[in-house]
Design a protein around this motif. Structure first.
Motif, PDB file in Angstrom:
ATOM      1  N   LEU A 270      27.867   3.976  37.345  1.00 40.07           N
ATOM      2  CA  LEU A 270      28.403   4.694  38.505  1.00 40.07           C
ATOM      3  C   LEU A 270      29.640   3.996  39.053  1.00 40.07           C
ATOM      4  CD1 LEU A 270      25.055   5.584  40.337  1.00 40.07           C
ATOM      5  CD2 LEU A 270      26.453   7.058  38.872  1.00 40.07           C
ATOM      6  N   GLU A 271      29.651   2.672  39.007  1.00 40.30           N
ATOM      7  CA  GLU A 271      30.847   1.932  39.420  1.00 40.30           C
ATOM      8  C   GLU A 271      32.023   2.290  38.517  1.00 40.30           C
ATOM      9  OE1 GLU A 271      32.495  -2.690  39.794  1.00 40.30           O
ATOM     10  OE2 GLU A 271      30.611  -2.262  38.764  1.00 40.30           O
ATOM     11  N   HIS A 272      31.747   2.414  37.217  1.00 40.96           N
ATOM     12  CA  HIS A 272      32.811   2.718  36.257  1.00 40.96           C
ATOM     13  C   HIS A 272      33.430   4.092  36.515  1.00 40.96           C
ATOM     14  CE1 HIS A 272      34.925   2.479  32.395  1.00 40.96           C
ATOM     15  NE2 HIS A 272      34.562   3.722  32.180  1.00 40.96           N
ATOM     16  N   VAL A 273      32.603   5.088  36.835  1.00 35.33           N
ATOM     17  CA  VAL A 273      33.115   6.454  37.004  1.00 35.33           C
ATOM     18  C   VAL A 273      33.557   6.754  38.430  1.00 35.33           C
ATOM     19  CG1 VAL A 273      31.688   7.275  35.096  1.00 35.33           C
ATOM     20  CG2 VAL A 273      30.829   7.493  37.448  1.00 35.33           C
ATOM     21  N   ALA A 274      33.260   5.855  39.377  1.00 34.36           N
ATOM     22  CA  ALA A 274      33.572   6.129  40.789  1.00 34.36           C
ATOM     23  C   ALA A 274      35.040   6.477  41.030  1.00 34.36           C
ATOM     24  CB  ALA A 274      33.145   4.944  41.660  1.00 34.36           C
ATOM     25  N   PRO A 275      36.015   5.759  40.439  1.00 28.54           N
ATOM     26  CA  PRO A 275      37.424   6.109  40.704  1.00 28.54           C
ATOM     27  C   PRO A 275      37.844   7.445  40.092  1.00 28.54           C
ATOM     28  CG  PRO A 275      37.217   3.869  39.837  1.00 28.54           C
ATOM     29  CD  PRO A 275      35.915   4.555  39.591  1.00 28.54           C
ATOM     30  N   ILE A 276      37.046   7.964  39.134  1.00 31.67           N
ATOM     31  CA  ILE A 276      37.416   9.171  38.412  1.00 31.67           C
ATOM     32  C   ILE A 276      36.890  10.427  39.099  1.00 31.67           C
ATOM     33  CG2 ILE A 276      37.338  10.302  36.143  1.00 31.67           C
ATOM     34  CD1 ILE A 276      36.643   7.550  34.943  1.00 31.67           C
ATOM     35  N   ILE A 277      35.858  10.282  39.911  1.00 34.00           N
ATOM     36  CA  ILE A 277      35.196  11.431  40.535  1.00 34.00           C
ATOM     37  C   ILE A 277      35.631  11.544  41.986  1.00 34.00           C
ATOM     38  CG2 ILE A 277      32.954  12.370  41.228  1.00 34.00           C
ATOM     39  CD1 ILE A 277      31.768  11.054  38.733  1.00 34.00           C
ATOM     40  N   ALA A 278      35.963  12.757  42.403  1.00 36.13           N
ATOM     41  CA  ALA A 278      36.437  12.994  43.763  1.00 36.13           C
ATOM     42  C   ALA A 278      35.714  14.196  44.364  1.00 36.13           C
ATOM     43  CB  ALA A 278      37.949  13.245  43.761  1.00 36.13           C
ATOM     44  N   THR A 279      35.788  14.312  45.671  1.00 29.29           N
ATOM     45  CA  THR A 279      35.243  15.481  46.344  1.00 29.29           C
ATOM     46  C   THR A 279      36.206  16.650  46.181  1.00 29.29           C
ATOM     47  OG1 THR A 279      36.329  14.980  48.448  1.00 29.29           O
ATOM     48  CG2 THR A 279      34.150  13.985  48.064  1.00 29.29           C
ATOM     49  N   GLU A 280      35.728  17.862  46.468  1.00 29.56           N
ATOM     50  CA  GLU A 280      36.595  19.037  46.357  1.00 29.56           C
ATOM     51  C   GLU A 280      37.780  18.933  47.309  1.00 29.56           C
ATOM     52  OE1 GLU A 280      36.537  21.567  44.153  1.00 29.56           O
ATOM     53  OE2 GLU A 280      35.008  20.328  43.183  1.00 29.56           O
ATOM     54  N   GLU A 281      37.568  18.346  48.475  1.00 29.21           N
ATOM     55  CA  GLU A 281      38.668  18.173  49.434  1.00 29.21           C
ATOM     56  C   GLU A 281      39.727  17.227  48.874  1.00 29.21           C
ATOM     57  OE1 GLU A 281      35.158  19.743  51.287  1.00 29.21           O
ATOM     58  OE2 GLU A 281      35.438  17.872  50.155  1.00 29.21           O
ATOM     59  N   GLU A 282      39.266  16.173  48.219  1.00 27.87           N
ATOM     60  CA  GLU A 282      40.203  15.220  47.621  1.00 27.87           C
ATOM     61  C   GLU A 282      40.973  15.865  46.467  1.00 27.87           C
ATOM     62  OE1 GLU A 282      37.773  11.066  48.511  1.00 27.87           O
ATOM     63  OE2 GLU A 282      37.246  12.300  46.758  1.00 27.87           O
ATOM     64  N   TYR A 283      40.287  16.676  45.666  1.00 26.11           N
ATOM     65  CA  TYR A 283      40.977  17.386  44.590  1.00 26.11           C
ATOM     66  C   TYR A 283      42.059  18.299  45.148  1.00 26.11           C
ATOM     67  CZ  TYR A 283      37.710  16.025  40.895  1.00 26.11           C
ATOM     68  OH  TYR A 283      36.981  15.326  39.970  1.00 26.11           O
ATOM     69  N   ALA A 284      41.715  19.070  46.176  1.00 27.81           N
ATOM     70  CA  ALA A 284      42.671  20.018  46.751  1.00 27.81           C
ATOM     71  C   ALA A 284      43.927  19.298  47.241  1.00 27.81           C
ATOM     72  CB  ALA A 284      42.016  20.787  47.891  1.00 27.81           C
ATOM     73  N   LYS A 285      43.740  18.138  47.828  1.00 30.43           N
ATOM     74  CA  LYS A 285      44.879  17.375  48.346  1.00 30.43           C
ATOM     75  C   LYS A 285      45.721  16.803  47.211  1.00 30.43           C
ATOM     76  CE  LYS A 285      45.998  13.275  51.102  1.00 30.43           C
ATOM     77  NZ  LYS A 285      45.444  12.145  51.896  1.00 30.43           N
TER      78      LYS A 285
END
Length: 298
Positions: A270-285
């Motif tokens: 989960l630490e490894h993938v944490a920087p790669i995964i974002a919330t929908e709000e973060e994606y939109a921005k």
């Protein structure tokens, strides 16, 4: 069915897709090894002229992959290659295509914008599988599901929400598997062969002491993760028959004490993938606004 596409690159994201637009063969040939492959290709009597027209045209993703795809498809169907085309040369065309297509995925931003949603679906399913059986239902990644019914589609009811599967199969393209493999530590420069498979395995070992809770809870987690993570769980990733070792999992305390770095603790995964995964709000921005006149043909 699902009402949003996650099995392909997120080409609805302007900041991601613009990196694949109008790829220039002239620019690519500034690298000598790519120019060598180009020159060797256009000098082939059988395909040289048509290959030159294909490669010289600005293209989506890669100028060379279109030639590679034609040739490798012949081989895959048991048909002979042109007499003057060696298999090694086809491999080299695939390497150039891989270099061009995968270039954006070598940055954290490209990984997150292009494939973070699919990785989030995979991650959520694994984490949900660590919860008690009475609570193990598909979660957020199920919200866009649609059921086929007479006359159309509809959203499933609460009673139709499935449990977490013991085996989840995702069917996708090579241009989805290869970026995910790169994110998981693959350094293979070749275009993936037909029927390639990336496997995420989840294990539980209650007999071997796991890292202490203080160590586990201190690790970064994806911002989309809202539930506790099961203890004593490990993740292994394979590309075809090759076990991939995630860089994050090589440190002491982040992998199985007996099996080594190839068996990553779930917390370290989960630490490894944490920087790669974002919330929908973060994606939109981060994706920005797609220009109204913007169009592409893949």
């Amino acid at each position: 069915m699902h009402n949003s596409e996650t099995m392909h690159g997120n080409f609805g994201c302007f900041e991601f897709i613009k990196q694949f637009m109008d790829i220039s063969c002239k620019d690519a040939r500034q690298l000598k090894w790519i120019d060598d492959v180009y020159q060797q290709t256009v000098q082939l009597a059988s395909i040289g002229d048509s290959a030159r027209r294909m490669m010289d045209q600005p293209n989506f993703g890669s100028n060379f992959h279109i030639v590679y795809d034609e040739l490798i498809s012949l081989a895959a169907h048991g048909r002979p290659l042109p007499a003057d085309v060696e298999h090694d040369h086809v491999t080299n065309l695939g390497r150039v295509g891989h270099h061009q297509w995968m270039h954006p995925v070598h940055s954290t931003t490209g990984q997150r914008l292009g494939f973070g949603r699919l990785l989030n679906d995979i991650m959520q399913t694994m984490v949900q599988a660590t919860t008690p059986a009475s609570m193990a239902c598909i979660g957020a990644q199920h919200e866009g599901d649609l059921l086929l019914v007479p006359g159309g589609v509809r959203a499933p009811t609460a009673a139709e929400t499935p449990g977490v599967p013991r085996l989840a199969l995702y069917g996708c393209h090579d241009v989805t598997i290869a970026p995910l493999a790169i994110m998981m530590g693959s350094v293979d420069p070749n275009w993936l062969p037909f029927a390639s498979m990336l496997t995420f395995e989840l294990f539980k070992d209650g007999a071997t002491p796991a890292p202490q809770p203080a160590q586990r809870n201190a690790l970064p987690k994806p911002s989309t993760l809202t539930q506790p993570v099961g203890e004593d769980h490990y993740v292994r990733v394979l590309l075809n028959d090759e076990v991939l070792t995630l860089p994050t999992c090589q440190a002491h305390g982040k992998h199985h004490s007996r099996m080594g770095p190839s068996l990553c603790t779930l917390g370290a995964f989960l630490e490894h993938v944490a920087p790669i995964i974002a919330t929908e709000e973060e994606y939109a921005k981060d994706c920005g606004t797609m220009p109204a006149t913007f169009d592409y043909e893949e």
